[in-house]
Design a protein around this motif. Structure first.
Motif, PDB file in Angstrom:
ATOM      1  N   MET A  57      -7.421  -8.561  41.180  1.00  0.00           N
ATOM      2  CA  MET A  57      -7.057  -9.252  39.952  1.00  0.00           C
ATOM      3  C   MET A  57      -5.901 -10.215  40.210  1.00  0.00           C
ATOM      4  SD  MET A  57      -7.361  -6.082  37.246  1.00  0.00           S
ATOM      5  CE  MET A  57      -6.973  -7.045  35.773  1.00  0.00           C
ATOM      6  N   ASP A  58      -4.968  -9.783  41.026  1.00  0.00           N
ATOM      7  CA  ASP A  58      -3.807 -10.614  41.347  1.00  0.00           C
ATOM      8  C   ASP A  58      -4.233 -11.877  42.087  1.00  0.00           C
ATOM      9  OD1 ASP A  58      -0.887 -10.839  41.325  1.00  0.00           O
ATOM     10  OD2 ASP A  58      -1.028 -10.630  43.494  1.00  0.00           O
ATOM     11  N   LEU A 103       6.428 -17.013  41.187  1.00  0.00           N
ATOM     12  CA  LEU A 103       6.138 -15.599  40.986  1.00  0.00           C
ATOM     13  C   LEU A 103       5.639 -15.018  42.307  1.00  0.00           C
ATOM     14  CD1 LEU A 103       5.859 -13.558  38.508  1.00  0.00           C
ATOM     15  CD2 LEU A 103       3.417 -14.134  38.559  1.00  0.00           C
ATOM     16  N   PRO A 104       6.151 -13.881  42.732  1.00  0.00           N
ATOM     17  CA  PRO A 104       5.628 -13.268  43.953  1.00  0.00           C
ATOM     18  C   PRO A 104       4.287 -12.587  43.689  1.00  0.00           C
ATOM     19  CG  PRO A 104       7.323 -11.867  43.005  1.00  0.00           C
ATOM     20  CD  PRO A 104       7.292 -13.120  42.166  1.00  0.00           C
ATOM     21  N   THR A 105       3.444 -12.531  44.691  1.00  0.00           N
ATOM     22  CA  THR A 105       2.207 -11.776  44.549  1.00  0.00           C
ATOM     23  C   THR A 105       2.551 -10.294  44.401  1.00  0.00           C
ATOM     24  OG1 THR A 105       1.961 -11.373  46.919  1.00  0.00           O
ATOM     25  CG2 THR A 105       1.015 -13.428  46.032  1.00  0.00           C
ATOM     26  N   ALA A 106       1.583  -9.528  43.946  1.00  0.00           N
ATOM     27  CA  ALA A 106       1.810  -8.089  43.782  1.00  0.00           C
ATOM     28  C   ALA A 106       2.212  -7.452  45.108  1.00  0.00           C
ATOM     29  CB  ALA A 106       0.550  -7.428  43.229  1.00  0.00           C
ATOM     30  N   LEU A 107       1.551  -7.842  46.188  1.00  0.00           N
ATOM     31  CA  LEU A 107       1.878  -7.269  47.491  1.00  0.00           C
ATOM     32  C   LEU A 107       3.296  -7.630  47.915  1.00  0.00           C
ATOM     33  CD1 LEU A 107      -1.475  -7.791  49.435  1.00  0.00           C
ATOM     34  CD2 LEU A 107      -0.483  -5.623  48.671  1.00  0.00           C
ATOM     35  N   ASN A 108       3.692  -8.878  47.699  1.00  0.00           N
ATOM     36  CA  ASN A 108       5.049  -9.281  48.080  1.00  0.00           C
ATOM     37  C   ASN A 108       6.100  -8.609  47.214  1.00  0.00           C
ATOM     38  OD1 ASN A 108       4.235 -10.929  50.160  1.00  0.00           O
ATOM     39  ND2 ASN A 108       4.164 -12.786  48.922  1.00  0.00           N
ATOM     40  N   TYR A 109       5.828  -8.536  45.913  1.00  0.00           N
ATOM     41  CA  TYR A 109       6.813  -7.943  45.003  1.00  0.00           C
ATOM     42  C   TYR A 109       7.068  -6.484  45.356  1.00  0.00           C
ATOM     43  CZ  TYR A 109       9.191  -6.539  40.720  1.00  0.00           C
ATOM     44  OH  TYR A 109      10.111  -6.045  39.824  1.00  0.00           O
ATOM     45  N   TYR A 110       6.009  -5.765  45.689  1.00  0.00           N
ATOM     46  CA  TYR A 110       6.144  -4.343  46.000  1.00  0.00           C
ATOM     47  C   TYR A 110       6.265  -4.079  47.503  1.00  0.00           C
ATOM     48  CZ  TYR A 110       5.229  -3.339  41.113  1.00  0.00           C
ATOM     49  OH  TYR A 110       5.312  -3.276  39.733  1.00  0.00           O
ATOM     50  N   LEU A 144      13.456 -20.454  34.828  1.00  0.00           N
ATOM     51  CA  LEU A 144      12.111 -20.883  35.170  1.00  0.00           C
ATOM     52  C   LEU A 144      11.828 -22.286  34.634  1.00  0.00           C
ATOM     53  CD1 LEU A 144      10.348 -17.507  34.311  1.00  0.00           C
ATOM     54  CD2 LEU A 144      10.851 -18.376  36.606  1.00  0.00           C
ATOM     55  N   LYS A 145      10.777 -22.894  35.144  1.00  0.00           N
ATOM     56  CA  LYS A 145      10.430 -24.271  34.788  1.00  0.00           C
ATOM     57  C   LYS A 145      10.019 -24.388  33.328  1.00  0.00           C
ATOM     58  CE  LYS A 145       7.115 -27.921  36.053  1.00  0.00           C
ATOM     59  NZ  LYS A 145       6.004 -28.271  36.977  1.00  0.00           N
ATOM     60  N   ASN A 146       9.224 -23.458  32.840  1.00  0.00           N
ATOM     61  CA  ASN A 146       8.744 -23.510  31.461  1.00  0.00           C
ATOM     62  C   ASN A 146       8.271 -22.133  31.013  1.00  0.00           C
ATOM     63  OD1 ASN A 146       6.070 -23.152  32.501  1.00  0.00           O
ATOM     64  ND2 ASN A 146       5.922 -25.356  32.825  1.00  0.00           N
ATOM     65  N   TYR A 147       7.845 -22.044  29.752  1.00  0.00           N
ATOM     66  CA  TYR A 147       7.491 -20.737  29.194  1.00  0.00           C
ATOM     67  C   TYR A 147       6.236 -20.147  29.814  1.00  0.00           C
ATOM     68  CZ  TYR A 147       3.919 -22.837  26.137  1.00  0.00           C
ATOM     69  OH  TYR A 147       2.814 -23.480  25.634  1.00  0.00           O
ATOM     70  N   TYR A 148       5.380 -20.976  30.400  1.00  0.00           N
ATOM     71  CA  TYR A 148       4.223 -20.428  31.110  1.00  0.00           C
ATOM     72  C   TYR A 148       4.676 -19.478  32.219  1.00  0.00           C
ATOM     73  CZ  TYR A 148       0.628 -23.494  29.086  1.00  0.00           C
ATOM     74  OH  TYR A 148      -0.251 -24.116  28.247  1.00  0.00           O
ATOM     75  N   GLU A 149       5.745 -19.866  32.887  1.00  0.00           N
ATOM     76  CA  GLU A 149       6.199 -19.074  34.021  1.00  0.00           C
ATOM     77  C   GLU A 149       6.786 -17.727  33.600  1.00  0.00           C
ATOM     78  OE1 GLU A 149       7.115 -22.780  37.073  1.00  0.00           O
ATOM     79  OE2 GLU A 149       8.748 -21.425  36.522  1.00  0.00           O
ATOM     80  N   ALA A 150       7.213 -17.617  32.360  1.00  0.00           N
ATOM     81  CA  ALA A 150       7.676 -16.326  31.845  1.00  0.00           C
ATOM     82  C   ALA A 150       6.547 -15.550  31.188  1.00  0.00           C
ATOM     83  CB  ALA A 150       8.808 -16.532  30.840  1.00  0.00           C
ATOM     84  N   SER A 151       5.603 -16.277  30.592  1.00  0.00           N
ATOM     85  CA  SER A 151       4.549 -15.638  29.812  1.00  0.00           C
ATOM     86  C   SER A 151       3.414 -15.102  30.666  1.00  0.00           C
ATOM     87  CB  SER A 151       3.964 -16.637  28.801  1.00  0.00           C
ATOM     88  OG  SER A 151       4.970 -17.143  27.948  1.00  0.00           O
ATOM     89  N   LEU A 152       3.183 -15.745  31.795  1.00  0.00           N
ATOM     90  CA  LEU A 152       2.068 -15.359  32.658  1.00  0.00           C
ATOM     91  C   LEU A 152       2.613 -14.568  33.841  1.00  0.00           C
ATOM     92  CD1 LEU A 152       0.131 -18.733  32.594  1.00  0.00           C
ATOM     93  CD2 LEU A 152      -0.280 -16.687  31.195  1.00  0.00           C
ATOM     94  N   THR A 153       2.311 -13.299  33.863  1.00  0.00           N
ATOM     95  CA  THR A 153       2.857 -12.430  34.894  1.00  0.00           C
ATOM     96  C   THR A 153       1.785 -11.493  35.422  1.00  0.00           C
ATOM     97  OG1 THR A 153       4.512 -10.724  35.365  1.00  0.00           O
ATOM     98  CG2 THR A 153       3.638 -10.785  33.135  1.00  0.00           C
ATOM     99  N   ASN A 154       1.978 -11.080  36.652  1.00  0.00           N
ATOM    100  CA  ASN A 154       1.084 -10.090  37.248  1.00  0.00           C
ATOM    101  C   ASN A 154       1.666  -8.689  37.158  1.00  0.00           C
ATOM    102  OD1 ASN A 154       3.174 -10.670  38.988  1.00  0.00           O
ATOM    103  ND2 ASN A 154       1.907 -10.835  40.828  1.00  0.00           N
ATOM    104  N   SER A 155       2.612  -8.514  36.231  1.00  0.00           N
ATOM    105  CA  SER A 155       3.176  -7.188  35.995  1.00  0.00           C
ATOM    106  C   SER A 155       2.227  -6.394  35.090  1.00  0.00           C
ATOM    107  CB  SER A 155       4.565  -7.327  35.378  1.00  0.00           C
ATOM    108  OG  SER A 155       5.158  -6.068  35.192  1.00  0.00           O
TER     109      SER A 155
END
Length: 340
Positions: A234-235, A252-259, A180-191
Motif C-alpha cells: 500500500m505504501d 515523507l519517509p517510506t514506511a520502511l525508512n520511517y521504521y 511543510l510545503k502545503n496542506y497536502y503534505e500534512a494531510s496525506l500520510t502513510n501513518s
C-alpha cells in the motif's frame, strides 16, 4: 504567554493540555462536552518516570467561554467530529486565531478550507506529537512517547508568519518542527490510514473473514509479517500517487525508512517491539464463541472513511492505479456499511 484552547477530551487532548501548562508554555483552556468530569489540575506521567502537573484555566462546553480569547485552537478529535466542531466554533473565532488539528490525515484541512473564512490561519500536524493514553478521564494521562521532530503545515498566512509560528511550536514541543510545503503534505500520510488498515485487513479480511479468535489480540505486539507485507504494498502505491501531486519529493519517509526496516520481516519485528505501542489491543469484542472484529471501533470508523478515503479519492481523481489500496478501502467501507 499565548492562550491555547484544546477541543476534545481524548488522550492527546489530555497530554497536550498537561504538557503545555506544566512546562509553562501556554495558558490552556478546554472545550469539551463533559466539563463536569475535568479537574483544573491534570497530572502526566512520562517515560522517564517523572510527573508533570499542569493547570487548566477554563473548562467549558460553551465555545463563547474559551474560543474568542484563544490565540491558538487545537482540535484533538476523530475525523467524524471535525466538521461539526469547526461549524460550532466558527462564529466565535478571532480573525488571527490559528486553528489546527493534532492529526491532519483525517480530513482537517479539507473541511477547514471549506467551512472557515478564507483568511483564517490554519495549521496541522502531519503525525501526532506524542504517544498518549488517558489515565483517569479529566485528571491524569500517560505520556508514553515523544517524537524527535515534528512536521506541520500552515495555510492562509504570509511566509514569515508561518516561520514565526513554526518557531513558537518548537519552543512549546521542545523539539524541532519542520514547515511543510502545503496542506497536502500534512494531510496525506502513510501513518494510520495505511498502517491501521493494512493490519485490519490481514486480521479480518480474506481467509480471516468472520474469524473468531480465542482471545484478544495485541494490535502492535503481535503484528504479523503478512500485515507488514500489505503495508509495504500500500505504501508503494501511495508513493507513486505522490509523484502526480504538488508535494515536495522526499517530504515523507517510506514506511520502511520511517521504521528503520528493510523488508516485511524486519518491519513486523520493529512494529511489535516499539515500547510505546505495548499493551494496545485490537478492535475486537467478546462473544459467546470468542473474540471477533468490532466494526464500530474507531480503527474502522476513523481510518477508512476519514483517512484512507482521501488517498483513495485522490488516486481516482488523477486516474492513478492503486489496486491494493482500492481492495483494502472497499473491504473496510463494506464492513462498516454491513455492520451499522
Amino acid at each position: 504567554m499565548k492562550t491555547v484552547t484544546i477541543c476534545g477530551g481524548g488522550s492527546l487532548g489530555h497530554v497536550i493540555a498537561g504538557w503545555l501548562s506544566a512546562r509553562n508554555h501556554a495558558i490552556v483552556n478546554i472545550l469539551t462536552n463533559r466539563p463536569e468530569q475535568w479537574n483544573h489540575e491534570i497530572v502526566l506521567d512520562t517515560p522517564d518516570g517523572k510527573l508533570l502537573r499542569g493547570q487548566i484555566t477554563t473548562i467549558s462546553n460553551n465555545p463563547t467561554e474559551v474560543i474568542p480569547q484563544a490565540d491558538v485552537v487545537l482540535l484533538c478529535l476523530p475525523g467524524f467530529l471535525i466538521k461539526t466542531e469547526l461549524e460550532k466554533i466558527k462564529p466565535f473565532l478571532m480573525k488571527n486565531t490559528y486553528v489546527g488539528s493534532v492529526f491532519s490525515s483525517t480530513g482537517f484541512f479539507f473541511e477547514a478550507l471549506n467551512i472557515l473564512d478564507e483568511e483564517q490561519p490554519l495549521w496541522g500536524f502531519q503525525r501526532v506529537p506524542f504517544i498518549s493514553r488517558v489515565g483517569k478521564y479529566g485528571q491524569s494521562a500517560h505520556l508514553l512517547g515523544y517524537k524527535s521532530a515534528h512536521n506541520i503545515a500552515v495555510e492562509n498566512v504570509p511566509s514569515q508568519e508561518k516561520n514565526d509560528f513554526t518557531s513558537e511550536l518548537e519552543e512549546w514541543l521542545e523539539a524541532p518542527v519542520n514547515l511543510l510545503k502545503n496542506y497536502y503534505e500534512a494531510s496525506l500520510t502513510n501513518s494510520n490510514p495505511l498502517l491501521h488498515t493494512s493490519r485490519l485487513y490481514t486480521m479480518f479480511g480474506d481467509e480471516n473473514e468472520n474469524r473468531v479468535y480465542s482471545r484478544m489480540i495485541f494490535f502492535y505486539e503481535e503484528w504479523t509479517e503478512a500485515a507488514a507485507e500489505l503495508y509495504i504494498k500500500m505504501d508503494a502505491e501511495f508513493f507513486q500517487l505522490l509523484k502526480v501531486l504538488p508535494v515536495s519529493e522526499g517530504f515523507l519517509p517510506t514506511a520502511l525508512n520511517y521504521y528503520e526496516s528493510h523488508d516485511a520481516e524486519s518491519l513486523a519485528h520493529k512494529l511489535s517491539s516499539i515500547q510505546g505501542f505495548k499493551g494496545i489491543t485490537s478492535p475486537m469484542k467478546e462473544t459467546e464463541g470468542g473474540w471477533v472484529a468490532d466494526f464500530e471501533s474507531r480503527y474502522f470508523t476513523e481510518d477508512f472513511p476519514y483517512g484512507l478515503r482521501f488517498i483513495y479519492e485522490l488516486a481516482h481523481k488523477h486516474n492513478h492505479p492503486c489496486p491494493t489500496i482500492d481492495k483494502v478501502y472497499h473491504w473496510g467501507m463494506n464492513q462498516i456499511a454491513q455492520n451499522k
